[in-house]
Design an enzyme around this catalytic site. Structure first.
Site, PDB file in Angstrom:
ATOM      1  N   GLU A   9       0.837  -1.201   0.000  1.00  0.00           N
ATOM      2  CA  GLU A   9       0.000   0.000   0.000  1.00  0.00           C
ATOM      3  C   GLU A   9       0.872   1.251   0.000  1.00  0.00           C
ATOM      4  OE1 GLU A   9      -4.255   0.060   1.780  1.00  0.00           O
ATOM      5  OE2 GLU A   9      -3.014   1.135   3.236  1.00  0.00           O
ATOM      6  N   HIS A  19       6.630 -27.018   3.140  1.00  0.00           N
ATOM      7  CA  HIS A  19       5.815 -28.097   2.581  1.00  0.00           C
ATOM      8  C   HIS A  19       4.738 -27.544   1.652  1.00  0.00           C
ATOM      9  CE1 HIS A  19       7.627 -31.108   5.279  1.00  0.00           C
ATOM     10  NE2 HIS A  19       7.750 -30.071   6.095  1.00  0.00           N
ATOM     11  N   LYS A  56     -13.831   1.524  -4.181  1.00  0.00           N
ATOM     12  CA  LYS A  56     -14.834   1.993  -3.218  1.00  0.00           C
ATOM     13  C   LYS A  56     -15.918   2.817  -3.919  1.00  0.00           C
ATOM     14  CE  LYS A  56     -11.823   2.970   0.697  1.00  0.00           C
ATOM     15  NZ  LYS A  56     -11.458   4.078   1.591  1.00  0.00           N
TER      16      LYS A  56
END
Length: 549
Positions: free
Chosen positions: A355, A387, A515
């Site tokens: 960000e 793994h 947004k």
């Protein structure tokens, strides 16, 4: 902050040539050439954190040129500008002073001619008093019972930091049980509310404006749930506190403004855990430990601001990162903590880094098209990651620099668990740096009684090229102090890279468009009518959603 294109500096041009000169030199050869390489390429902080950057594709000339780059990009001037409260967040006309939140020295720090430290200290004192009342049991719920559970409702920096730190410092937690709700998906708040009792639950609503969609949606649902049990709006004051600056909206919600904890516009969300946003941390581990967290960060601030470039840990890590992503072609960085308590560390700095430095516009407003800015950050705790995705790091076709982080001392000394964990920590960076040659693979087969003829087809698959860059960060023990220092170390690494990338690291305009569009789409979801106001894909998705709901 000055506007300097890093690619136009003498150091950048020299680094491009230097990369060509160093291209065929492996990490193994660098160790052979420099017998004291570990001592020469490692730094210590407060005798509690060791940063070993020797297993990178760098030599002393690389570091010298990178430091020259920092100088040409006016890093020292930018650092002083930040610490002195200058408005280095130009697109929002704000200072950037998360460092003031943890300034134990109480040296005045001015913004617009006003010393901010008295207000910082007043909020800390208010937080301390509040924590003491809640933790001691003096603070009562609507039936006279003490608080047992705290639910932090926030998103982004109001969630990721507090959640990461409370998890990292679980060995220091008290009797209070912490919960974190962030997602606007109703499942998150619904599942959390199933675990708590309205009589003994305290909600912290963390939103600077008290208008953040996700946070307020969850807070309103929590309020309804609480009132269904309490049946008395006046009791909201005993079960809700606000971390906000909007007193009017806080009061409208029903929260007593005495239980509103302020912070300021010079505190960015992803740097806010040191502020009132960290109230959940202080409630979880106690205020004394919260102060130790601040102290560790403050100590790292002093180190970053005063240590010469050659001994400066955040600057060194930042410069090596720039080398990896702009000269060696890396696109991502993996953060791999060998400590289960740090299981949210990578997620926290995913926001912190991406960000901050995920920008394509330079400080002069021009598009950046000839160098890379912030890398993709990701990671998981060891040994789980071994793994899962280490295969690609070891034998894939992409270069992925890794930070390996581990404590020398564990909080849970069960049997030989920690020795096994740390043996993997040490082994992985050795394997990534030095690999395994074809000759070594063949020798292993011969030792096992196989003839080379019968194994020749499998041999190539067992070769490890090595030469994969890593940093090893060994911490004496994860404590509030060392965790504070670690977080601040990475914060300053991000800052240094942003200065050199010639971008503004403390805004986040990239989160706004989605947004805005969501606000436009939301009313379109209410009716049954077909939607045709978007592109064909978005229209099709919305209309299928309406058909299926």
């Amino acid at each position: 902050m000055q506007n300097i294109n890093p690619t136009q500096t003498n150091a950048w041009k020299a680094l491009e040539q230097h990369q060509k000169d160093l291209d065929q030199v492996t990490i193994q050869q660098l160790f052979e050439q420099e017998p004291t390489r570990f001592n020469d390429y490692s730094l210590k902080f407060a005798e509690q954190i060791l940063v070993d950057y020797s297993k990178n594709n760098i030599n002393q000339q690389t570091l010298s040129l990178l430091r020259q780059l920092a100088k040409e990009c006016a890093l020292n001037e930018a650092t002083e500008a930040m610490f002195n409260g200058e408005k280095i967040n130009r697109t929002e006309n704000r200072a950037v002073l998360h460092t003031a939140l943890r300034s134990c020295a109480n040296t005045p720090v001015y913004v617009d001619g006003k010393d901010v430290m008295p207000e910082v200290n007043a909020v800390l004192a208010k937080m301390k008093s509040f924590c003491q009342r809640v933790i001691s049991g003096d603070w009562k719920g609507y039936t006279g019972k003490a608080i047992t559970d705290v639910v932090n409702i926030g998103i982004g920096g109001s969630d990721l930091g507090p959640y990461m730190v409370t998890e990292a410092l679980r060995p220091y937690k008290n009797h209070l049980t912490m919960h974190f709700v962030s997602n606007v998906d109703g499942t998150h708040i619904a599942e959390t509310l199933k675990k708590v009792n309205p009589e003994t639950t305290l909600f912290l609503v963390a939103s600077k404006t008290f208008t953040t969609q996700e946070t307020m949606t969850n807070a309103i649902s929590a309020r309804k749930w609480f009132l269904a049990a309490a049946q008395d709006e006046s009791q909201i004051a005993n079960h809700f506190a606000a971390l906000s600056t909007n007193a009017k909206e806080v009061e409208k919600f029903g929260i007593d403004t005495n239980n509103m904890f302020e912070f300021w516009d010079w505190v960015g969300g992803r740097y806010s855990l040191w502020s009132a946003i960290g109230l959940s941390i202080a409630l979880s581990i106690g205020f004394d430990n919260f102060e130790q967290l601040l102290a560790g960060a403050h100590e790292m601030d002093n180190h970053f601001r005063t240590a010469p470039m050659e001994q400066n840990i955040p600057a060194t890590l930042a410069l090596i990162g720039i080398w990896n992503c702009n000269f060696l072609g890396a696109e991502t960085e993996a953060m791999l903590p060998y400590d289960q308590y740090l299981h949210r560390f990578a997620a926290y700095f995913q926001q912190g880094n991406m960000e901050s430095n995920g920008k394509y516009v330079a400080r002069n407003g021009e598009v950046i098209n000839n160098y890379q800015t912030g890398p993709i950050i990701w990671g998981e705790p060891g040994t789980n990651g071994q793994h899962a995705f280490y295969q690609l790091i070891h034998q894939g076709t992409k270069i992925i620099p890794c930070d390996f982080i581990a404590p020398a001392q564990t909080h849970n000394p069960l049997s030989d668990h920690h020795s096994k964990l740390l043996s993997n920590f040490f082994a992985q960076t050795e394997a990534l740096a030095f690999g395994k040659t074809q000759q070594e693979v063949e020798a292993e087969f011969v030792k096992a009684g196989k003839s080379l003829d019968e194994v020749k087809e499998i041999v190539p698959f067992k070769v490890f090229t090595g030469n994969k860059p890593t940093n090893s960060i060994l911490v004496q023990k994860i404590t509030p102090f060392t965790l504070g220092a670690l977080i601040a170390m990475y914060e300053h690494k991000i800052f240094v890279q942003g200065v050199i990338f010639n971008i503004y690291s403390f805004d986040q305009w990239g989160v706004e468009l989605g947004k805005q569009l969501a606000n436009r789409i939301l009313p379109e979801l209410t009716g049954d009518e077909s939607i045709s106001s978007h592109d064909s894909s978005t229209n099709g998705l919305i209309n299928q959603f309406k058909a299926w709901r």
